[in-house]
Design an enzyme around this catalytic site. Structure first.
Site, short mmCIF file in Angstrom:
data_model
loop_
_atom_site.label_atom_id
_atom_site.label_comp_id
_atom_site.label_asym_id
_atom_site.label_seq_id
_atom_site.Cartn_x
_atom_site.Cartn_y
_atom_site.Cartn_z
N ASP A 156 0.84 -1.19 0.00
CA ASP A 156 0.00 0.00 0.00
C ASP A 156 0.88 1.25 0.00
OD1 ASP A 156 -2.29 1.80 0.56
OD2 ASP A 156 -3.32 -0.04 1.12
N HIS A 195 -3.68 5.99 3.55
CA HIS A 195 -4.42 4.84 3.03
C HIS A 195 -3.85 3.53 3.55
CE1 HIS A 195 -5.76 1.98 -0.16
NE2 HIS A 195 -6.78 2.79 -0.27
N SER A 415 -11.13 -0.71 -1.13
CA SER A 415 -9.87 -0.70 -0.37
C SER A 415 -10.10 -1.07 1.09
CB SER A 415 -9.21 0.68 -0.43
OG SER A 415 -8.43 0.83 -1.57
#
Length: 493
Positions: A156, A195, A415
């Site tokens: 990620d 994220h 996600s």
């Protein structure tokens, strides 16, 4: 909704625990601002032993030599570099990777106020975790929270390993920064987007009395940074990440992104084909070394099994995207690579989220990802998923733990669904040994089947082509939910 990406900010000194694997030969040569990055795909069976000399002769330098899969990552300021290298009989294709990109996963707009509620399970903010209740995580934890010998690699935007919910489970030795195309130590402050920190918390936030609890709070989490600071996942970064996972004892990887530079990679295009094949080789190599690859489907409301149009590729520099007709000769990496477990998203009503892409050939399981439009409930008043977030990163819908002062953020997207499935896979790996293929099969069995819903509810959220969303298949397996929504209790029972 489109996928977005993340960033990186390398600060402070090196982490001694990280060692670059010998098989990935790296160059320390400095590069100028005009340099471009290239993926050089060697023909199957061809040796890359002389790559340094060949690349140098073409005016470039080798960043990494992944000899096991016949892929070279190179840098060059020579505009004729690709054409020169392609002349070699050993080389199957050369693709520039710089100057393009498709972002990771932006959250849909939602102005609902965030209100703290009384915790009813686990840690101080667990009362906000409707997503964990939905897949029976509290009940699963009465059996096990996972094994510390299991490692999940979160491929990620990076990982804030100083966050109090992540620090207890952070595996520094198996973490890496692949943003250059070659593995380097993962430094403090590396997740400039947040994220990666968010997805990591869903997988393995510690059950430590504060904040939230992850699906598998006793397993180890390794951050594998696979994007640049602007949040783009370029091919050299993705290749590096899977090669690192293959060589460093990673059991499961979570992949909440599409690999750049194209959303759909069309193998009949020579530039796209070289990238597509290089990434597939890296993923296959990881799978052959026991790594289960879990990947999110994407946020385009699109049937990946029957694609007709790509309207967002390439999306960098801004304004570069072109609408193009596509067919099944074009596929999304990593979710459409064979053996990868594809995950769609649900909301709190167990319906497919309005934005979630899907496909009868790509959807293997579904998991909570949030839905701020169609599935607002008393348990999920803003529809989104709460997880860990770096203190320095802005979040429009944040929650601060009253005891530790740590930051948590509400986001939605496939996600957010992917790490729920990766966490359940980690629980499965904790209770039973097996190959990556066996683990993938068990994950699809540890589900609760869901039938196709009335798709008229998605009328305001058509596919990129403008066609309505449609669901294909029966409860045992369909294009919206695969074999069903993951169930943590089934995984450990």
């Amino acid at each position: 909704m489109k996928y977005s990406r993340r960033r990186l900010s390398a600060v402070l000194g090196l982490t001694a625990a990280l060692v670059v694997a010998p098989a990935a030969t790296t160059s320390t040569a400095a590069t100028s601002a005009t340099d471009s990055t290239y993926v050089v795909l060697y023909r199957q069976g061809s040796s890359t032993a002389d790559a340094s000399q060949a690349i140098a002769a073409a005016g470039g330098t080798v960043v990494a030599n992944y000899a096991e899969i016949g892929v070279i990552v190179a840098r060059s300021a020579n505009t004729g570099f690709a054409n020169t290298v392609k002349k070699s009989s050993k080389v199957d294709g050369v693709s520039a990777t710089s100057g393009f990109g498709i972002r990771n996963e932006p959250a849909a707009a939602d102005e609902a106020a965030v209100e703290a509620v009384q915790a009813t399970w686990g840690d101080t903010l667990s009362g906000l975790q409707w997503d964990m209740v939905q897949i029976n995580v509290p009940q699963a934890h009465e059996v096990t929270g996972g094994s510390g010998s299991v490692v999940v690699g979160d491929i990620d935007t990076g990982l804030d390993f100083t966050h109090p919910d992540l620090a207890p489970n952070y595996d520094a030795a198996r973490s890496a920064d692949c943003s250059s195309g070659a593995p380097a130590p993962l430094l403090p402050g590396n997740d400039a987007n947040g994220h990666g920190t968010h997805t990591a918390g869903t997988i393995a936030a510690a059950a430590n009395g504060s904040g939230i609890v992850g699906v598998a709070p006793n397993v180890k989490i390794a951050g594998i940074k696979s994007s640049n600071d602007d949040g783009f996942f370029f091919p050299e970064m993705v290749i590096c990440s899977f090669m690192w996972a293959a060589k460093n004892g990673i059991d499961v990887t979570n992949n909440s992104y599409f690999a750049d530079p194209w959303l759909f990679n069309c193998k009949n295009d020579p530039d796209q084909r070289a990238i597509w094949e290089a990434e597939r080789r890296a993923i296959r190599y990881a799978q052959s070394n026991g790594v289960l690859v879990v990947a999110s489907q994407g946020n385009d409301s699109t049937d990946l099994s029957h694609p007709t149009v790509d309207v967002i590729s390439p999306d960098f520099p801004p304004g570069s995207e072109q609408e193009r007709e596509i067919t099944n000769a074009c596929s999304v990496v990593p979710v459409e690579v064979p053996g990868v477990v594809g995950v769609t998203a649900t909301g709190n009503l167990r319906l497919k989220s309005f934005y979630s892409s899907y496909g009868i050939s790509t959807a293997d399981v579904t998991a909570p990802g949030g839905d701020s439009r169609l599935q607002l409930t008393a348990a999920a008043p803003n529809g989104r998923v709460l997880s860990t977030y770096p203190a320095a990163n802005p979040c429009a819908r944040q929650v601060i733990d009253p005891g530790t002062g740590a930051k948590y953020c509400y986001l939605q997207g496939t996600s957010m669904a992917g790490p729920h499935a990766a966490g359940v896979a980690a629980l499965l790996a904790s209770v039973r040994d097996g190959s990556s293929g066996q683990l993938a099969s068990r994950l699809q069995q540890a589900t609760n089947p869901l039938a196709c819903p009335d798709t008229s509810i998605y009328a305001d959220f058509p596919q990129n082509s403008g066609a309505p969303q449609t669901c294909q298949g029966g409860p045992a397996h369909n294009s919206f939910y695969g074999s069903g929504e993951v169930d943590a209790l089934k995984a450990v029972s």
